[in-house]
Motif scaffolding. Structure first.
Motif, mmCIF file in Angstrom:
data_model
loop_
_atom_site.group_PDB
_atom_site.id
_atom_site.type_symbol
_atom_site.label_atom_id
_atom_site.label_comp_id
_atom_site.label_asym_id
_atom_site.label_seq_id
_atom_site.Cartn_x
_atom_site.Cartn_y
_atom_site.Cartn_z
ATOM 1 N N ASP B 150 54.315 108.289 46.597
ATOM 2 C CA ASP B 150 55.490 108.058 45.756
ATOM 3 C C ASP B 150 55.294 106.691 45.080
ATOM 4 O OD1 ASP B 150 57.890 107.648 44.571
ATOM 5 O OD2 ASP B 150 59.052 107.456 46.433
ATOM 6 N N TYR B 151 54.949 106.741 43.791
ATOM 7 C CA TYR B 151 54.558 105.501 43.105
ATOM 8 C C TYR B 151 55.687 104.899 42.262
ATOM 9 C CZ TYR B 151 50.297 107.851 44.444
ATOM 10 O OH TYR B 151 49.350 108.510 45.167
ATOM 11 N N GLY B 152 56.877 105.505 42.377
ATOM 12 C CA GLY B 152 58.017 105.075 41.551
ATOM 13 C C GLY B 152 58.379 103.607 41.760
ATOM 14 N N HIS B 157 52.853 99.314 34.866
ATOM 15 C CA HIS B 157 51.430 99.282 34.493
ATOM 16 C C HIS B 157 50.553 99.828 35.615
ATOM 17 C CE1 HIS B 157 52.217 95.307 36.340
ATOM 18 N NE2 HIS B 157 50.988 95.372 36.781
ATOM 19 N N LEU B 158 50.999 99.650 36.854
ATOM 20 C CA LEU B 158 50.210 100.193 37.973
ATOM 21 C C LEU B 158 50.371 101.711 38.047
ATOM 22 C CD1 LEU B 158 50.721 97.533 40.795
ATOM 23 C CD2 LEU B 158 48.852 97.761 39.174
ATOM 24 N N GLN B 159 51.593 102.181 37.748
ATOM 25 C CA GLN B 159 51.794 103.639 37.727
ATOM 26 C C GLN B 159 50.887 104.268 36.669
ATOM 27 O OE1 GLN B 159 55.908 104.963 37.555
ATOM 28 N NE2 GLN B 159 56.594 103.097 38.564
ATOM 29 N N GLU B 160 50.817 103.578 35.519
ATOM 30 C CA GLU B 160 49.961 104.075 34.432
ATOM 31 C C GLU B 160 48.490 104.084 34.879
ATOM 32 O OE1 GLU B 160 49.016 102.705 29.898
ATOM 33 O OE2 GLU B 160 50.819 101.872 30.835
ATOM 34 N N GLY B 161 48.107 103.024 35.610
ATOM 35 C CA GLY B 161 46.735 102.922 36.104
ATOM 36 C C GLY B 161 46.418 104.023 37.104
ATOM 37 N N ILE B 162 47.369 104.310 37.988
ATOM 38 C CA ILE B 162 47.143 105.361 38.999
ATOM 39 C C ILE B 162 46.943 106.711 38.306
ATOM 40 C CG2 ILE B 162 48.243 106.651 40.884
ATOM 41 C CD1 ILE B 162 49.662 103.951 41.602
ATOM 42 N N GLU B 163 47.810 106.973 37.336
ATOM 43 C CA GLU B 163 47.715 108.250 36.623
ATOM 44 C C GLU B 163 46.354 108.367 35.926
ATOM 45 O OE1 GLU B 163 51.027 108.875 34.013
ATOM 46 O OE2 GLU B 163 50.043 110.598 33.075
ATOM 47 N N ALA B 164 45.975 107.267 35.225
ATOM 48 C CA ALA B 164 44.693 107.283 34.499
ATOM 49 C C ALA B 164 43.530 107.434 35.470
ATOM 50 C CB ALA B 164 44.546 105.996 33.690
ATOM 51 N N ILE B 182 40.714 102.998 34.990
ATOM 52 C CA ILE B 182 41.617 101.897 35.374
ATOM 53 C C ILE B 182 41.250 100.620 34.615
ATOM 54 C CG2 ILE B 182 42.398 100.433 37.281
ATOM 55 C CD1 ILE B 182 42.129 102.836 39.108
ATOM 56 N N ASP B 183 39.963 100.394 34.412
ATOM 57 C CA ASP B 183 39.527 99.201 33.666
ATOM 58 C C ASP B 183 40.183 99.159 32.289
ATOM 59 O OD1 ASP B 183 37.958 98.370 35.700
ATOM 60 O OD2 ASP B 183 36.049 98.979 34.826
ATOM 61 N N LYS B 184 40.252 100.312 31.651
ATOM 62 C CA LYS B 184 40.814 100.386 30.297
ATOM 63 C C LYS B 184 42.314 100.045 30.332
ATOM 64 C CE LYS B 184 40.793 101.406 25.932
ATOM 65 N NZ LYS B 184 40.643 100.189 25.168
ATOM 66 N N VAL B 185 43.023 100.641 31.294
ATOM 67 C CA VAL B 185 44.469 100.359 31.423
ATOM 68 C C VAL B 185 44.672 98.872 31.727
ATOM 69 C CG1 VAL B 185 46.553 100.847 32.798
ATOM 70 C CG2 VAL B 185 44.986 102.706 32.201
ATOM 71 N N GLU B 186 43.835 98.358 32.602
ATOM 72 C CA GLU B 186 43.956 96.944 32.992
ATOM 73 C C GLU B 186 43.713 96.020 31.797
ATOM 74 O OE1 GLU B 186 41.385 95.755 36.213
ATOM 75 O OE2 GLU B 186 41.994 93.653 36.031
ATOM 76 N N ALA B 187 42.668 96.332 31.026
ATOM 77 C CA ALA B 187 42.338 95.476 29.876
ATOM 78 C C ALA B 187 43.483 95.477 28.867
ATOM 79 C CB ALA B 187 41.046 95.950 29.224
ATOM 80 N N ASP B 188 44.030 96.659 28.590
ATOM 81 C CA ASP B 188 45.143 96.744 27.628
ATOM 82 C C ASP B 188 46.352 95.983 28.141
ATOM 83 O OD1 ASP B 188 43.556 98.267 26.069
ATOM 84 O OD2 ASP B 188 44.517 100.184 26.527
ATOM 85 N N PHE B 189 46.633 96.143 29.431
ATOM 86 C CA PHE B 189 47.801 95.466 30.019
ATOM 87 C C PHE B 189 47.628 93.948 29.957
ATOM 88 C CE2 PHE B 189 49.637 93.409 33.785
ATOM 89 C CZ PHE B 189 50.971 93.607 33.518
ATOM 90 N N LEU B 190 46.448 93.479 30.334
ATOM 91 C CA LEU B 190 46.228 92.027 30.365
ATOM 92 C C LEU B 190 46.268 91.424 28.964
ATOM 93 C CD1 LEU B 190 43.486 91.647 33.129
ATOM 94 C CD2 LEU B 190 45.901 91.077 33.271
ATOM 95 N N LEU B 191 45.749 92.164 27.979
ATOM 96 C CA LEU B 191 45.804 91.639 26.610
ATOM 97 C C LEU B 191 47.264 91.544 26.144
ATOM 98 C CD1 LEU B 191 44.289 90.645 24.136
ATOM 99 C CD2 LEU B 191 44.194 92.984 23.307
ATOM 100 N N ASP B 192 48.044 92.587 26.450
ATOM 101 C CA ASP B 192 49.490 92.557 26.123
ATOM 102 C C ASP B 192 50.154 91.356 26.764
ATOM 103 O OD1 ASP B 192 49.499 94.772 24.632
ATOM 104 O OD2 ASP B 192 50.372 96.112 26.131
ATOM 105 N N GLU B 193 49.866 91.159 28.045
ATOM 106 C CA GLU B 193 50.483 90.049 28.791
ATOM 107 C C GLU B 193 50.056 88.703 28.201
ATOM 108 O OE1 GLU B 193 52.475 90.079 32.062
ATOM 109 O OE2 GLU B 193 52.952 91.763 30.764
ATOM 110 N N ALA B 194 48.754 88.587 27.922
ATOM 111 C CA ALA B 194 48.227 87.314 27.392
ATOM 112 C C ALA B 194 48.884 86.986 26.063
ATOM 113 C CB ALA B 194 46.711 87.401 27.232
#
Lengths: 163, 344
Positions: B150-152, B157-164, B182-194
């Protein structure tokens, strides 16, 4: 009401000299103190070498205060019987107070920043505290002194006579 | 994902801009400057690498942050290094006082924990307890989410990573695809955050890290004659097409492809290491040196988040180097090889 306009202008000048210069000093001191506190939290033994760099921006407020006192003395405010001042004379005094206020505001803040940089450098190279830390920050003082002298000379040149 | 601003390589010489002073951080920066000189420099590591044996190496650590008892075993040494990492993270969180920046540096740990958990989930292995507890999501929360499936309760961003990650795995039933997704989701998330934090430093840092990761990936793919071609992140400064071209070219041409870019020396070192010694050691060392060089440009900032972030990364790099040197000493690896890796 308008007969007091000159005096109002002159007093506004005195207030500006103290407040604006005071803001410069207070802001500069705040910046330098925070930097010193940060260094002292790890290296309390540097207290003595940092003290001067923290205190440097405090002089600007004193220059503004001295000019304010001179205005008050000139107008005999302190004695409780202020001289009548024309609107033009009042504006002249107000203008005379601006150099010390503005120069002190800018130099106080910048001196605080320069002092903070010196304090941070002293954390790593205490032997450079006076040579660079204090001396560089003290150079900014020169421009506050110029503002103070300009205000002083202008004030001395203004003759207040009964309207 | 936000639109990436096109910034050609000729816009900077070696390192990009790092932003301006932020006087709200003067206290924090001063505290960092006061402790920065405790960072162990290259001469110390050179001396440590030259120690006769692990016992001498541990003796040399007395008087540093890494002091352990003379007879400390590998587990005790590892625990000490873990404590140092926790301490530097706690110091960082106290000084930076910005949730977004803290989250930016916690997220890679969360993603790493997630990779581990998904691998175990899809391979139907039991969930273990060897997660890193320095992320934004507590280990207990992770374990509960994965054991209950149950990932709710996890961040979006982690839910998105798990799904991917799970979808990536079931496409080819290949465990490596979990990481790629997961690398792709992580890179997109970190760029958004940065980009969301404001200021240029984090964004530049992220892009440089991405470029270095892409360069390392390119050399590894070339060395292993991989047929994959779309493994590069497009969030850095180097165009993925340039990297893909390098896969078809000889080592000399690769170096020419990077002439007059900030990565020229990294690529030269990497190519030379592979050509002469069949080793990635020089590449890894050059990448670390390039990133450290960027972090050291923060010395020109009197007050701001930049020196605090740089300290965190330099300290973590120091802990990584310490782990490496001690492991090498324990395995009796020649000092020259250790020095090569440390770029000393």
């Amino acid at each position: 009401m308008l007969e007091n306009l000159g005096l109002t202008y002159a007093l506004a000048g005195a207030a500006i000299a103290t407040f604006v210069a005071g803001i410069g000093s207070a802001t500069g001191l705040c910046i330098a103190s925070k930097a010193a506190d940060g260094v002292l939290s790890e290296k309390p033994e540097r207290y003595g070498s940092l003290m001067l760099m923290v205190l440097l921006p405090s002089t600007q407020g004193i220059y503004g205060f001295v000019i304010s006192i001179m205005v008050m003395v000139k107008l005999q405010i302190i004695g409780g019987n202020p001289l009548p001042v024309t609107a033009v004379q009042g504006l002249e005094i107000l203008a005379a107070c601006l150099p010390v206020g503005i120069a002190s505001l800018a130099s106080g803040i910048q001196q605080g920043k320069a002092g903070a940089a010196g304090i941070i450098m002293t954390a790593k190279k205490p032997e450079m505290a006076v040579k660079a830390g204090v001396l560089y920050a003290a150079m900014i003082e020169f421009y506050a002194i110029l503002g103070f002298l300009t205000s002083l000379l202008l004030l001395l040149g203004i003759k207040v006579v009964a309207a | 994902m936000p639109e990436i601003m096109e910034q050609p390589l000729f816009n900077f010489t070696t390192y990009p801009a790092i932003g301006e002073d932020d006087w709200r951080y003067i206290y924090a920066t001063a505290e960092i400057r006061a402790i920065e000189d405790k960072l162990l420099g290259q001469p110390f590591f050179a001396e440590l690498a030259g120690a006769k044996n692990i016992k001498d190496a541990l003796d040399m650590l007395s008087g540093t942050d890494y002091a352990v008892s003379a007879g400390a075993n590998g587990q005790e040494t590892e625990q000490m290094l873990g404590r140092r990492r926790s301490e530097v993270r706690r110091l960082f969180e106290r000084l930076i006082d910005n949730e977004k920046i803290v989250e930016f540096f916690q997220s890679p740990i969360d993603f790493a924990n997630m990779r581990l958990a998904i691998r175990r989930l899809v391979l139907e292995k039991p969930l273990s307890d060897d997660y890193c507890d320095l992320g934004g999501v507590s280990v207990a929360q992770f374990e509960a989410a994965f054991s209950d499936e149950d990932y709710g309760g996890l961040p979006e961003h982690l839910q998105e990573g798990i799904e991917a990650g799970v979808l990536g795995y079931y496409k080819n039933k290949n465990v490596r695809d979990i990481d790629f997704a997961i690398d792709k989701v992580e890179a997109d998330f970190l760029l958004d955050e940065a980009m969301g934090v404001g200021g240029v430093f984090l964004e530049e840092l992220f892009r440089i890290q991405t470029d270095l990761t892409n360069i390392k990936t390119m050399f590894r793919m070339k060395y292993s004659n991989s047929q994959l071609r779309n493994m590069f992140f497009d969030d850095g400064y180097i165009e993925p097409s340039r990297l893909a071209q390098c896969l078809e070219a000889g080592y000399d041409t690769i170096v020419q492809n990077f002439l007059a870019t900030p990565y020229q020396y990294v690529v030269e070192a990497g190519a030379a290491g592979l050509q002469k010694e069949n080793s990635f050691i020089k590449l890894e060392a050059a990448c670390d040196a390039h990133l450290n060089g960027f972090l050291k440009t923060t010395r020109y900032i009197t007050a701001g988040t930049q020196p605090i972030i740089a300290y965190l990364l330099l300290k973590e790099q120091e802990i990584k180097m310490m782990r490496m040197v001690l492991a090498c000493k324990k395995s009796q690896i020649e000092p020259e090889i250790i020095l090569d890796r440390l770029a000393i």
